[in-house]
Motif scaffolding. Structure first.
Motif, PDB file in Angstrom:
ATOM      1  N   TRP A 169      38.323  48.530  40.535  1.00 22.53           N
ATOM      2  CA  TRP A 169      38.413  49.915  40.077  1.00 22.53           C
ATOM      3  C   TRP A 169      37.516  50.149  38.855  1.00 22.53           C
ATOM      4  CZ3 TRP A 169      42.773  53.506  41.098  1.00 22.53           C
ATOM      5  CH2 TRP A 169      43.561  53.112  42.176  1.00 22.53           C
ATOM      6  N   GLU A 227      36.833  51.461  35.200  1.00 22.53           N
ATOM      7  CA  GLU A 227      37.762  51.578  34.073  1.00 22.53           C
ATOM      8  C   GLU A 227      37.319  52.683  33.128  1.00 22.53           C
ATOM      9  OE1 GLU A 227      39.093  48.027  32.184  1.00 22.53           O
ATOM     10  OE2 GLU A 227      39.283  46.953  34.081  1.00 22.53           O
ATOM     11  N   ARG A 280      50.596  47.285  41.028  1.00 21.85           N
ATOM     12  CA  ARG A 280      49.177  46.985  40.773  1.00 21.85           C
ATOM     13  C   ARG A 280      48.335  48.254  40.853  1.00 21.85           C
ATOM     14  NH1 ARG A 280      50.732  42.643  44.011  1.00 21.85           N
ATOM     15  NH2 ARG A 280      49.745  43.507  45.875  1.00 21.85           N
ATOM     16  N   ARG A 282      46.116  50.032  37.858  1.00 22.91           N
ATOM     17  CA  ARG A 282      44.685  50.307  38.007  1.00 22.91           C
ATOM     18  C   ARG A 282      44.385  51.792  37.855  1.00 22.91           C
ATOM     19  NH1 ARG A 282      44.543  45.993  42.907  1.00 22.91           N
ATOM     20  NH2 ARG A 282      44.460  44.129  41.585  1.00 22.91           N
ATOM     21  N   ALA A 319      41.863  53.376  35.054  1.00 23.57           N
ATOM     22  CA  ALA A 319      40.721  54.153  35.520  1.00 23.57           C
ATOM     23  C   ALA A 319      40.561  55.476  34.779  1.00 23.57           C
ATOM     24  CB  ALA A 319      40.832  54.416  37.023  1.00 23.57           C
TER      25      ALA A 319
END
Length: 170
Positions: free
Chosen positions: A60, A62, A83, A87, A91
């Protein structure tokens, strides 16, 4: 502004966000859905950056998006969901938002669509806990009628959340 629409299926959310003037990246695991998302955006005269992605395996970006949008992404069991939530949070940029809509456990009794696994459904307590490091601007459980095709039609037990990433940790 930029937005990431995850597990966006055939792109309705991504195309709508692009119509609002956002620069949109949209993802789905199904190649055919991503093709349909691109076609929908083209028909609506907007541009989206659409990708075939397995959210659990994807690297992903960030702090890359002003908004991360997750509408009915309840395919993931709790460990994978945790999870994905982590993420999503990584992001979004500082002061950016996560917009999430999903089904509550009461949905199973309605039988009008959504996951059949109760563990995949959201409660206010689950979302408060998962996003406790964000400012929760809106969190509401409600019943509404949906008309989202044959698989999602009728009274539905929904939950909506808007959470903002803090610009500085507390």
């Amino acid at each position: 502004m930029t937005a990431l629409a995850i597990a966006d299926g055939e792109g309705r959310n991504g195309a709508w966000l692009a119509e609002q003037g956002l620069k949109v990246m949209t993802t789905d695991i199904a190649p055919r859905a991503v093709q349909k998302a691109r076609a929908l955006a083209a028909r609506r005269g907007v541009s989206i950056d659409a990708h075939v992605v397995d959210l659990d395996a994807w690297v992903w970006p960030e702090q890359a998006f002003d908004a991360v949008v997750a509408i009915f992404i309840q395919f993931a069991p709790p460990a994978a969901r945790d999870r994905i939530f982590a993420r999503m949070k990584a992001a979004v940029k500082p002061d950016g938002v996560i917009l999430l809509q999903g089904y509550r456990p009461e949905q199973i009794a309605y039988g009008t669509g959504g996951p059949s696994e109760a563990e995949n459904l959201y409660t206010e307590a689950l979302l408060r806990d998962a996003f406790n490091d964000f400012d929760i601007l809106h969190l509401e459980s409600h019943d509404s009628d949906l008309s989202e095709g044959a698989g999602h039609r009728g009274a539905s037990a929904l939950i909506d959340m808007v959470a903002r990433r803090r610009s500085t940790p507390t």
